[in-house]
Design a protein around this motif. Structure first.
Motif, PDB file in Angstrom:
ATOM      1  N   ARG A   3      41.128  32.413  41.998  1.00  0.00           N
ATOM      2  CA  ARG A   3      40.634  32.814  43.312  1.00  0.00           C
ATOM      3  C   ARG A   3      39.146  32.506  43.386  1.00  0.00           C
ATOM      4  O   ARG A   3      38.311  33.400  43.365  1.00  0.00           O
ATOM      5  CB  ARG A   3      40.884  34.294  43.525  1.00  0.00           C
ATOM      6  CG  ARG A   3      42.330  34.635  43.671  1.00  0.00           C
ATOM      7  CD  ARG A   3      42.479  36.092  44.033  1.00  0.00           C
ATOM      8  NE  ARG A   3      43.860  36.414  44.263  1.00  0.00           N
ATOM      9  CZ  ARG A   3      44.498  37.416  43.675  1.00  0.00           C
ATOM     10  NH1 ARG A   3      43.866  38.188  42.836  1.00  0.00           N
ATOM     11  NH2 ARG A   3      45.750  37.648  43.937  1.00  0.00           N
ATOM     12  N   ARG A   4      38.823  31.225  43.456  1.00  0.00           N
ATOM     13  CA  ARG A   4      37.440  30.777  43.479  1.00  0.00           C
ATOM     14  C   ARG A   4      37.315  29.608  44.439  1.00  0.00           C
ATOM     15  O   ARG A   4      38.136  28.704  44.435  1.00  0.00           O
ATOM     16  CB  ARG A   4      37.008  30.356  42.077  1.00  0.00           C
ATOM     17  CG  ARG A   4      35.576  29.891  41.981  1.00  0.00           C
ATOM     18  CD  ARG A   4      35.181  29.556  40.564  1.00  0.00           C
ATOM     19  NE  ARG A   4      35.238  30.731  39.683  1.00  0.00           N
ATOM     20  CZ  ARG A   4      34.225  31.572  39.513  1.00  0.00           C
ATOM     21  NH1 ARG A   4      33.093  31.366  40.139  1.00  0.00           N
ATOM     22  NH2 ARG A   4      34.340  32.589  38.710  1.00  0.00           N
ATOM     23  N   CYS A   5      36.255  29.626  45.245  1.00  0.00           N
ATOM     24  CA  CYS A   5      35.991  28.531  46.170  1.00  0.00           C
ATOM     25  C   CYS A   5      35.565  27.303  45.373  1.00  0.00           C
ATOM     26  O   CYS A   5      34.727  27.401  44.477  1.00  0.00           O
ATOM     27  CB  CYS A   5      34.898  28.934  47.151  1.00  0.00           C
ATOM     28  SG  CYS A   5      34.364  27.622  48.238  1.00  0.00           S
ATOM     29  N   GLU A   6      36.138  26.144  45.696  1.00  0.00           N
ATOM     30  CA  GLU A   6      35.851  24.930  44.939  1.00  0.00           C
ATOM     31  C   GLU A   6      34.484  24.334  45.274  1.00  0.00           C
ATOM     32  O   GLU A   6      33.970  23.519  44.512  1.00  0.00           O
ATOM     33  CB  GLU A   6      36.937  23.886  45.196  1.00  0.00           C
ATOM     34  CG  GLU A   6      38.279  24.279  44.639  1.00  0.00           C
ATOM     35  CD  GLU A   6      39.299  23.179  44.776  1.00  0.00           C
ATOM     36  OE1 GLU A   6      38.966  22.016  44.504  1.00  0.00           O
ATOM     37  OE2 GLU A   6      40.432  23.492  45.159  1.00  0.00           O
ATOM     38  N   LEU A   7      33.887  24.718  46.384  1.00  0.00           N
ATOM     39  CA  LEU A   7      32.600  24.138  46.775  1.00  0.00           C
ATOM     40  C   LEU A   7      31.416  25.060  46.516  1.00  0.00           C
ATOM     41  O   LEU A   7      30.364  24.607  46.080  1.00  0.00           O
ATOM     42  CB  LEU A   7      32.626  23.741  48.257  1.00  0.00           C
ATOM     43  CG  LEU A   7      33.606  22.646  48.635  1.00  0.00           C
ATOM     44  CD1 LEU A   7      33.492  22.344  50.125  1.00  0.00           C
ATOM     45  CD2 LEU A   7      33.377  21.395  47.824  1.00  0.00           C
ATOM     46  N   LEU A  13      35.012  39.780  43.616  1.00  0.00           N
ATOM     47  CA  LEU A  13      34.021  40.788  43.244  1.00  0.00           C
ATOM     48  C   LEU A  13      34.731  42.114  43.055  1.00  0.00           C
ATOM     49  O   LEU A  13      35.762  42.370  43.680  1.00  0.00           O
ATOM     50  CB  LEU A  13      32.957  40.931  44.330  1.00  0.00           C
ATOM     51  CG  LEU A  13      32.056  39.738  44.576  1.00  0.00           C
ATOM     52  CD1 LEU A  13      31.173  39.978  45.785  1.00  0.00           C
ATOM     53  CD2 LEU A  13      31.205  39.471  43.364  1.00  0.00           C
ATOM     54  N   SER A  14      34.198  42.975  42.203  1.00  0.00           N
ATOM     55  CA  SER A  14      34.793  44.292  42.010  1.00  0.00           C
ATOM     56  C   SER A  14      33.843  45.352  42.528  1.00  0.00           C
ATOM     57  O   SER A  14      32.634  45.153  42.600  1.00  0.00           O
ATOM     58  CB  SER A  14      35.102  44.535  40.537  1.00  0.00           C
ATOM     59  OG  SER A  14      33.907  44.525  39.798  1.00  0.00           O
ATOM     60  N   GLY A  15      34.425  46.474  42.921  1.00  0.00           N
ATOM     61  CA  GLY A  15      33.623  47.566  43.454  1.00  0.00           C
ATOM     62  C   GLY A  15      34.449  48.833  43.519  1.00  0.00           C
ATOM     63  O   GLY A  15      35.455  48.974  42.814  1.00  0.00           O
ATOM     64  N   ARG A  27      38.447  48.747  43.091  1.00  0.00           N
ATOM     65  CA  ARG A  27      39.118  47.816  43.994  1.00  0.00           C
ATOM     66  C   ARG A  27      38.512  46.439  43.828  1.00  0.00           C
ATOM     67  O   ARG A  27      37.485  46.280  43.173  1.00  0.00           O
ATOM     68  CB  ARG A  27      39.013  48.268  45.441  1.00  0.00           C
ATOM     69  CG  ARG A  27      37.591  48.282  45.974  1.00  0.00           C
ATOM     70  CD  ARG A  27      37.517  48.180  47.459  1.00  0.00           C
ATOM     71  NE  ARG A  27      37.970  46.858  47.894  1.00  0.00           N
ATOM     72  CZ  ARG A  27      37.945  46.458  49.144  1.00  0.00           C
ATOM     73  NH1 ARG A  27      37.496  47.244  50.076  1.00  0.00           N
ATOM     74  NH2 ARG A  27      38.342  45.266  49.481  1.00  0.00           N
ATOM     75  N   LYS A  28      39.179  45.431  44.402  1.00  0.00           N
ATOM     76  CA  LYS A  28      38.696  44.055  44.333  1.00  0.00           C
ATOM     77  C   LYS A  28      38.384  43.558  45.738  1.00  0.00           C
ATOM     78  O   LYS A  28      39.119  43.842  46.672  1.00  0.00           O
ATOM     79  CB  LYS A  28      39.754  43.136  43.705  1.00  0.00           C
ATOM     80  CG  LYS A  28      39.974  43.358  42.243  1.00  0.00           C
ATOM     81  CD  LYS A  28      40.788  42.251  41.639  1.00  0.00           C
ATOM     82  CE  LYS A  28      42.263  42.516  41.831  1.00  0.00           C
ATOM     83  NZ  LYS A  28      43.104  41.564  41.106  1.00  0.00           N
ATOM     84  N   PHE A  29      37.304  42.798  45.860  1.00  0.00           N
ATOM     85  CA  PHE A  29      36.954  42.119  47.096  1.00  0.00           C
ATOM     86  C   PHE A  29      37.320  40.650  46.917  1.00  0.00           C
ATOM     87  O   PHE A  29      36.705  39.949  46.119  1.00  0.00           O
ATOM     88  CB  PHE A  29      35.450  42.248  47.394  1.00  0.00           C
ATOM     89  CG  PHE A  29      35.012  43.655  47.675  1.00  0.00           C
ATOM     90  CD1 PHE A  29      35.103  44.174  48.947  1.00  0.00           C
ATOM     91  CD2 PHE A  29      34.513  44.440  46.656  1.00  0.00           C
ATOM     92  CE1 PHE A  29      34.696  45.468  49.206  1.00  0.00           C
ATOM     93  CE2 PHE A  29      34.104  45.731  46.904  1.00  0.00           C
ATOM     94  CZ  PHE A  29      34.199  46.254  48.183  1.00  0.00           C
TER      95      PHE A  29
END
Length: 96
Positions: A3-7, A13-15, A27-29
Motif C-alpha cells: 500500500r504505497r504510492c509508486e510516485l 500511517l498508524s495512529g 488504527r491505520k490511515f
C-alpha cells in the motif's frame, strides 16, 4: 502488492482512534490509491501506475508525467518509476 504510492512514496500511517471518553485504540490511515494509466510524451507510450489521488493532482500540476519524474527524487520512486525516469532522461539527452 504494498500500500504505497509508486510516485510519491506515500504509505500507510498508524495512529489512534480517540473516543469521546479519550480512550485510544490503534488504527491505520490508508492512502487513497488508484490504478491509473499515464501518458509519457517523450516515450510516446502509456504507463500503468498505482498512485495516490493527491499524486495524480501533483502530476497534472507539474505538467505531466515526464516533468514530474524528472523533478522527483529517486528515493521516493518505485523501481518501475525509476527505470521509466532513466528511459526518459536518455531519450531527452539523445534529442538534444
Amino acid at each position: 502488492m504494498s500500500r504505497r504510492c509508486e510516485l510519491t512514496g506515500k504509505a500507510v500511517l498508524s495512529g489512534h482512534l480517540v473516543s469521546h471518553s479519550n480512550r485510544k485504540t490503534k488504527r491505520k490511515f490508508l492512502p487513497n490509491l488508484c490504478n491509473v494509466t499515464l501518458q509519457s510524451e517523450t516515450l510516446q507510450r502509456s504507463v500503468r501506475f498505482r498512485i495516490a489521488a493527491a499524486s495524480l493532482r501533483s502530476v497534472e500540476h507539474r505538467g505531466g508525467l515526464d516533468a514530474f519524474l524528472i523533478k522527483a527524487r529517486d528515493g521516493e520512486l518505485s523501481q518501475g518509476a525509476r527505470q521509466l525516469k532513466r528511459e526518459i532522461e536518455k531519450k531527452m539527452a539523445a534529442a538534444s
